[in-house]
Design a protein around this motif. Structure first.
Motif, PDB file in Angstrom:
ATOM      1  N   SER A  33       0.832  -1.198   0.000  1.00 17.69           N
ATOM      2  CA  SER A  33       0.000   0.000   0.000  1.00 17.69           C
ATOM      3  C   SER A  33       0.862   1.242   0.000  1.00 17.69           C
ATOM      4  CB  SER A  33      -0.906   0.012   1.243  1.00 17.69           C
ATOM      5  OG  SER A  33      -1.785  -1.089   1.215  1.00 17.69           O
ATOM      6  N   THR A  42      -3.825   9.224  -1.901  1.00 11.79           N
ATOM      7  CA  THR A  42      -2.905   8.092  -1.905  1.00 11.79           C
ATOM      8  C   THR A  42      -1.706   8.411  -2.783  1.00 11.79           C
ATOM      9  OG1 THR A  42      -4.726   6.528  -1.613  1.00 11.79           O
ATOM     10  CG2 THR A  42      -2.645   5.651  -2.455  1.00 11.79           C
ATOM     11  N   ILE A  44       1.370   7.597  -5.029  1.00  9.52           N
ATOM     12  CA  ILE A  44       1.861   6.501  -5.868  1.00  9.52           C
ATOM     13  C   ILE A  44       3.054   6.993  -6.682  1.00  9.52           C
ATOM     14  CG2 ILE A  44      -0.346   5.293  -6.040  1.00  9.52           C
ATOM     15  CD1 ILE A  44      -0.661   6.556  -8.854  1.00  9.52           C
ATOM     16  N   LEU A  71      -5.504  10.495  -6.001  1.00  7.16           N
ATOM     17  CA  LEU A  71      -4.125  10.037  -6.152  1.00  7.16           C
ATOM     18  C   LEU A  71      -3.152  11.209  -6.205  1.00  7.16           C
ATOM     19  CD1 LEU A  71      -4.631   7.253  -8.853  1.00  7.16           C
ATOM     20  CD2 LEU A  71      -4.557   6.985  -6.360  1.00  7.16           C
ATOM     21  N   ASP A 245      -4.268  -3.827  -3.416  1.00  5.95           N
ATOM     22  CA  ASP A 245      -4.691  -2.422  -3.487  1.00  5.95           C
ATOM     23  C   ASP A 245      -5.568  -2.191  -4.713  1.00  5.95           C
ATOM     24  OD1 ASP A 245      -1.963  -2.516  -1.985  1.00  5.95           O
ATOM     25  OD2 ASP A 245      -2.804  -0.575  -1.433  1.00  5.95           O
ATOM     26  N   THR A 248      -6.912   1.343  -5.447  1.00  4.75           N
ATOM     27  CA  THR A 248      -5.933   2.281  -6.011  1.00  4.75           C
ATOM     28  C   THR A 248      -5.690   1.971  -7.484  1.00  4.75           C
ATOM     29  OG1 THR A 248      -4.843   2.464  -3.864  1.00  4.75           O
ATOM     30  CG2 THR A 248      -3.607   3.225  -5.774  1.00  4.75           C
TER      31      THR A 248
END
Length: 326
Positions: A33, A42, A44, A71, A245, A248
């Protein structure tokens, strides 16, 4: 689907992938994660290459498509897909961009990768594509079949550019098994042709336009020869991340698909964003052959490339295209 809208040698790539496997397996223990960023987004990391092909993700970040999906994207530049694949498989990156053949090769070597969406497609016009095979002005090589018995530069041996160049020659009546391929980085191929170190070279943009503006002749697109609208590259994740995930991955895919379709519909904005992450001068930028972007994955095209690569002896076992794709 309408298909129109639509580096290292093998040994080196294989070594990189094998080295990545222990990392990938250790990363499978507790999930991968990504951290929460500012405002609960989130975070990334996406491995990309500084080429025209990845313009949509830069546009998508700029336009806020990824932010809308919750994101916070960090774009990490790498030299090529051969470096990105092990980084994604090991969990260093959550997502990456790589050419189709490299992903197929990774899968046949049991590297845990999974395509999430399309990356870039060729056009269906062999005279106006993102890829081509260059020879210098006045060369006695006037068509692809004349490459038989010649020394041809590619950026990676036994990969997408050798396989598709072989098909270009084959379709013109030549024997590609008689070609001597030489591995050179894309920026080195044009100068090597001019000096006579090689007879020809396969390049992509912007090196194709740089070459033709310098007087070289383009014999035609190897990508289009392999398949009009060829599925050249995709965005992918690790199989573990896809499972652990999934939300995501779904968010990334949605934002990436919006970005791909937006780029296809706004070529002027693509050209505006290219200088922010590449070194392309205005003269080249003005005449650049643009690829195609689509949010649809062309499984048939990927299978065609898999079949051509298999015929070239690239795989130790047959790739499973269905398992690689979402």
């Amino acid at each position: 689907m309408n298909r129109s809208p639509a580096r290292t040698a093998r040994r080196g790539l294989a070594a990189a992938l094998v080295l990545a496997l222990p990392l990938a397996l250790s990363a499978c223990g507790g999930g991968e994660s990504a951290d929460d960023g500012a405002g609960g987004a989130t975070e990334i990391t996406v491995g990309v290459i500084p080429i025209v092909d990845v313009a949509p993700i830069y546009l998508g970040v700029e336009k806020g498509f990824f932010k809308e999906e919750g994101l916070d994207v960090n774009l990490e530049l790498a030299q090529g897909g051969a470096a990105i694949i092990p980084a994604v498989a090991s969990g260093q990156y959550q997502f990456g961009f790589s050419n189709t053949t490299s992903l197929l090769l990774a899968q046949t070597q049991d590297v845990p990768v999974k395509v999430v969406t399309s990356g870039v497609n060729a056009t269906d016009d062999p005279a106006a594509d993102m890829a081509g095979v260059l020879v210098k002005a006045g060369s006695d090589i006037t068509s692809p079949k004349d490459l038989e018995g010649k020394k041809v530069a590619v950026n990676t041996l036994k990969n997408i550019n050798t396989t598709t160049t072989n098909e270009l020659v084959r379709q013109d009546g030549g024997d590609p098994t008689k070609i001597e391929y030489v591995e050179l980085a894309f920026p080195e191929i044009g100068p090597a042709i001019e000096k006579g170190d090689v007879d020809a070279g396969q390049v992509v943009e912007p090196f194709l336009t740089i070459g033709t503006q310098g007087g070289m002749t383009d014999l035609g697109s190897n990508f289009v020869a392999a398949d009009p609208g060829l599925a050249v590259a995709e965005y992918f994740t690790s199989t573990n991340y896809a499972e652990s995930d999934a939300d995501t991955v779904e968010a990334f895919t949605a934002a990436m698909n919006e970005s791909l379709d937006y780029a296809q519909q706004h070529p002027d904005e693509v050209k505006e964003i290219l200088p922010t992450y590449t070194d392309i001068d205005d003269k080249v930028l003005a005449e650049l052959n643009m690829p195609q972007w689509t949010s649809e994955i062309d499984a048939e095209s990927i299978q065609k490339l898999a079949d051509l690569s298999k015929a070239d002896g690239l795989f130790a076992k047959d790739p499973d295209v269905d398992a690689l794709l979402p």
